[in-house]
Design a protein around this motif. Structure first.
Motif, short mmCIF file in Angstrom:
data_model
loop_
_atom_site.label_atom_id
_atom_site.label_comp_id
_atom_site.label_asym_id
_atom_site.label_seq_id
_atom_site.Cartn_x
_atom_site.Cartn_y
_atom_site.Cartn_z
N UNK A 97 0.72 -1.20 0.06
CA UNK A 97 0.00 0.02 0.01
C UNK A 97 0.91 1.24 -0.11
N UNK A 98 0.31 2.34 -0.31
CA UNK A 98 0.80 3.62 -0.38
C UNK A 98 -0.02 4.69 0.00
N UNK A 99 0.85 5.73 0.86
CA UNK A 99 0.29 6.81 1.27
C UNK A 99 0.56 8.13 0.55
N UNK A 100 -0.41 8.95 0.01
CA UNK A 100 -0.27 10.36 -0.52
C UNK A 100 -0.68 11.23 0.35
N UNK A 101 0.06 12.39 0.22
CA UNK A 101 1.24 12.51 -0.77
C UNK A 101 2.59 12.47 -0.18
N UNK A 102 2.65 11.70 0.87
CA UNK A 102 4.08 11.30 1.19
C UNK A 102 4.94 10.49 0.48
N UNK A 103 3.86 9.52 -0.25
CA UNK A 103 4.66 8.71 -1.38
C UNK A 103 5.48 7.70 -0.59
N UNK A 104 4.83 6.87 0.39
CA UNK A 104 5.66 5.96 1.01
C UNK A 104 4.78 4.87 1.27
N UNK A 105 5.16 3.41 1.53
CA UNK A 105 4.73 2.50 1.72
C UNK A 105 4.67 1.91 3.01
N UNK A 141 2.85 10.00 9.25
CA UNK A 141 2.98 11.26 9.68
C UNK A 141 4.39 11.89 9.52
N UNK A 142 5.23 11.21 9.70
CA UNK A 142 6.88 11.27 9.67
C UNK A 142 7.29 11.59 8.18
N UNK A 143 6.36 10.80 7.06
CA UNK A 143 6.70 11.08 5.70
C UNK A 143 6.08 12.33 5.27
N UNK A 144 4.84 12.77 5.81
CA UNK A 144 4.33 13.96 5.56
C UNK A 144 5.14 15.24 6.06
N UNK A 145 6.00 15.03 7.33
CA UNK A 145 6.97 16.00 7.57
C UNK A 145 8.02 16.43 6.64
N UNK A 146 8.23 15.27 5.69
CA UNK A 146 9.17 15.61 4.59
C UNK A 146 8.78 16.03 3.29
N UNK A 147 7.25 16.15 3.31
CA UNK A 147 6.58 16.65 2.33
C UNK A 147 6.44 18.18 2.04
N UNK A 148 7.03 18.92 0.87
CA UNK A 148 7.21 20.10 0.71
C UNK A 148 6.24 20.59 -0.25
N UNK A 149 4.99 21.21 0.03
CA UNK A 149 3.83 21.61 -0.65
C UNK A 149 4.38 22.68 -1.81
N UNK A 150 5.38 23.62 -1.39
CA UNK A 150 5.75 24.47 -2.81
C UNK A 150 6.49 23.67 -3.93
N UNK A 260 3.70 18.85 10.84
CA UNK A 260 2.71 17.80 10.23
C UNK A 260 2.90 16.56 10.80
N UNK A 261 3.79 16.46 11.69
CA UNK A 261 3.52 15.16 12.67
C UNK A 261 2.80 15.17 13.56
N UNK A 262 2.45 16.28 14.28
CA UNK A 262 1.42 16.50 15.28
C UNK A 262 0.22 17.27 14.89
N UNK A 263 -0.04 17.53 13.73
CA UNK A 263 -1.18 18.21 13.35
C UNK A 263 -2.37 17.38 13.58
N UNK A 264 -3.35 17.76 14.31
CA UNK A 264 -4.53 17.08 14.72
C UNK A 264 -4.25 15.86 15.13
N UNK A 265 -3.13 15.22 15.69
CA UNK A 265 -2.60 14.13 15.99
C UNK A 265 -3.57 13.16 17.19
#
Length: 469
Positions: A97-105, A141-150, A260-265
Motif C-alpha cells: 500500500x501507498x500513502x499520498x502525498x508522502x509517497x511511501x509504503x 506522519x513522519x513522511x508528511x513532515x518531509x513533504x514540501x507543498x511548494x 505535520x507530525x502532530x497536526x490533529x494527532x
C-alpha cells in the motif's frame, strides 16, 4: 507536562501508549485488518523471489530461538530475523500500500515487525491490530513532515532517499514497543533509537539492483531491534525528530515541516486514506495502466498503434521514464515494474488477474519481443494537468496515434485503491486470493482471510501463524 510542552516524538509515543491501553476504534481496527491481510498476501506471493531466498538463507545462518514465523518457510526465527525476512517479502513485488502525498509504503515495514513481536510475546489479535494501526499512522506522519507543498513532492524522494524505509523503521519500532509492553517513555526511546537505524537509497529504481526489496525488511528488523534496546535500557534523544541534528534536519534540511507530525494527532487519522495497490508494480505506473485498459475496452488493437505518448507528473518520470532506453527494454521483471512504457505495453497486450498481474513481471515476460516492440513506441512526457494533481493522486494520460492517423486519448486523474476510487471488498479479496494461492491452497487462503478479518476477537495468533508457515 502538557501536550504543547512535549516534543514531537513524545507526542507520538503518547498516542501509541494511549492506543496500547485503550485500543483503536472498531473502524480503525477493521482498516488495520485489511492492511494485515494485504501484507500477508503480498508476502505469500513473494516467497519464490530471489531476494527472499537470499534473505532466508542469511537468517537461517544466523539461527537463534524459534519465536516468530518466517512466512512460507515452515520455520520460526528470532523476532528481528523474522521481521527482516517478512518485510523483504512484503515489499518484494511492489504490491504494498501507498500513502499520498508522502509517497511511501507504510504497512510493509510495520506489519512484519508487529506480527513478529506479537507472536513471540503471545499477544492478542486486537493488540496486533492496535500496534499495526498506530505504527502505520506514525510512519505516514513522519513522511508528511518531509513533504514540501511548494515543491509538490517529498523532499526525501527529491534527494533520492527511500522515505518508506527511513520512516518505516520508526513506525515499526512504535508497533514493536507497544507489543513489548513499553510505556510512553519507552516507546519514545524506541522511536529515538530507530531514527539512527532507518535508511534507504532509491537509485535501484532507476538503474537496477535488488537491494530496494530488502528496504522494508531492514526497517522492520530495525524497529524490532530498537524496541528491544529500549526495553533493556538504551535511550533516545527527546528532540530526535526536530532537533538541530535530528532526523528531519539530517534527511530533509530546512524544507522539513515538523508540524505535520502532530497536526490533529489523535483526532484525524491518515490510516484509512492509505491506498491499496491493484497492480503488482510501482504505484506511479498505475494510472497509465488504467488508461491503457480503458483503451483496450474501447477496442484499440495494439497492432494498429503507430505511437503512444504517456503524460505523467514531471517528478515521477525519473522513476518510470528515465533512462528512456532502459525503461523501453527493462533488464528483468522487477525492473519492468518501474517502467511506464513496459506497463502500458503489458496492459494493452492483455494482462491477467486484475488487469495486470504477477505473470506480467516475470523475467520471461519482461523479455517478450512483442512487449519490447510496443514499449518502444511509448514516449514519456510531463503533463501540466498531472503536475497540478500530483502527489495527492498519481494521474496519467495516454495519447495514441493509430496507423490510420486517428488520435485517441484516455486520462485518469484519480488512480484506483484510495478513498476517492476504492477497491471494493470483492476486489481486495480477489487480490489476496491471487497472491496467496501462489503459495497455499485456496482453502488455506480462505481460512487466512477469515482469521485475519477476525483478529480483533482472537486471544492468540497461533491458528493464523501456523497457516502462514
Amino acid at each position: 507536562m502538557t501536550a504543547e510542552q512535549k516534543t514531537p516524538v513524545q507526542r507520538l509515543a503518547a498516542l501509541a501508549y494511549r492506543v496500547r491501553r485503550e485500543g483503536l476504534p472498531p473502524e480503525l481496527r477493521a482498516d488495520a485488518a485489511r492492511r494485515v491481510l494485504d501484507v500477508l498476501g503480498n508476502s505469500l506471493a513473494a516467497t519464490a523471489q530471489p531476494p527472499a531466498r537470499a534473505v532466508g538463507e542469511l537468517v537461517a545462518e544466523w539461527g537463534g530461538a524459534e519465536r516468530a514465523t518466517a512466512i512460507g518457510t515452515g520455520t520460526r526465527l528470532p523476532e528481528p530475523s523474522a521481521a527482516l525476512l517478512n518485510g523483504t517479502l512484503a515489499h518484494s513485488l511492489d504490491f504494498d500500500d501507498t500513502h499520498l502525498p508522502s509517497v511511501l509504503h507504510p504497512s510493509a515495514s510495520v506489519v512484519p515487525a508487529a506480527l513478529a513481536v506479537a507472536e513471540a510475546r503471545g499477544a492478542s489479535g486486537a493488540a496486533l491490530l492496535d500496534a499495526a494501526g498506530a505504527g502505520v499512522e506514525i510512519t505516514v506522519r513522519l513522511g508528511m513532515a518531509g513533504y514540501d507543498r511548494e515543491l509538490g513532492n517529498s523532499v526525501f524522494f527529491e534527494r533520492g532517499q527511500h522515505a518508506t524505509a527511513i520512516c518505516g523503521a520508526l513506525g515499526a519500532a512504535a508497533a514493536a514497543a507497544m507489543l513489548s509492553g513499553l510505556d510512553a517513555g519507552g516507546i519514545a526511546d524506541a522511536l529515538g533509537i530507530a531514527a539512527s537505524m532507518g535508511s534507504g537509497i532509491l537509485e535501484a529504481n532507476r538503474t537496477g539492483g535488488t537491494v530496494k526489496r530488502v528496504h522494508c525488511g531492514w526497517a522492520a528488523h530495525a524497529g524490532v531491534t530498537a524496541a528491544g534496546l529500549a526495553r533493556t535500557g538504551i535511550t533516545g534523544p527527546p528532540t530526535v525528530l526536530e532537533g538541530r541534528f535530528g532526523l528531519l534536519q539530517a534527511f530533509c534540511g530546512d524544507r522539513a515541516d515538523p508540524g505535520a507530525i502532530t497536526d490533529r494527532l489523535g483526532e484525524h487519522w491518515e490510516l484509512p486514506g492509505v491506498f491499496f495497490k491493484p497492480y503488482p508494480c510501482n504505484h506511479f505506473t498505475h494510472a497509465g495502466i488504467d488508461a491503457a485498459l480503458r483503451l483496450r475496452e474501447r477496442g484499440l488493437d495494439p497492432a494498429d498503434i503507430a505511437d503512444i505518448e504517456l503524460g505523467a507528473p514531471a517528478p515521477v518520470l525519473r522513476t518510470i521514464g528515465e533512462p528512456a532506453e532502459d525503461k523501453a527494454r527493462p533488464e528483468s521483471g522487477y525492473h519492468a515494474a518501474f517502467s511506464g512504457p513496459y506497463t502500458v505495453a503489458a496492459a494493452l497486450l492483455g494482462g491477467g488477474g486484475l488487469g495486470v498481474s504477477h505473470e506480467d513481471f516475470t523475467d520471461e515476460a519482461a523479455a517478450d519481443p512483442a512487449r519490447f516492440a510496443l514499449a518502444a513506441k511509448v514516449r514519456c512526457v510531463p503533463d501540466a494537468r498531472c503536475d497540478a494533481i500530483f502527489p495527492h493522486r498519481f494521474p496519467a494520460v495516454l495519447r495514441v496515434r493509430t496507423r490510420a492517423g486517428a488520435l485517441l486519448e484516455e486520462r485518469v486523474d484519480t488512480n484506483r485503491g484510495g478513498p476517492d476510487n476504492p477497491l471494493s471488498p470483492d476486489e481486495l479479496a480477489a487480490k489476496f486470493e491471487l497472491n496467496a494461492t501462489r503459495r497455499v491452497t485456496p482453502a488455506a487462503a480462505a481460512r487466512i482471510t477469515e482469521l485475519t478479518y477476525d483478529l480483533a476477537a482472537l486471544d492468540k495468533l497461533d491458528a493464523l501463524t501456523s497457516l502462514l508457515r
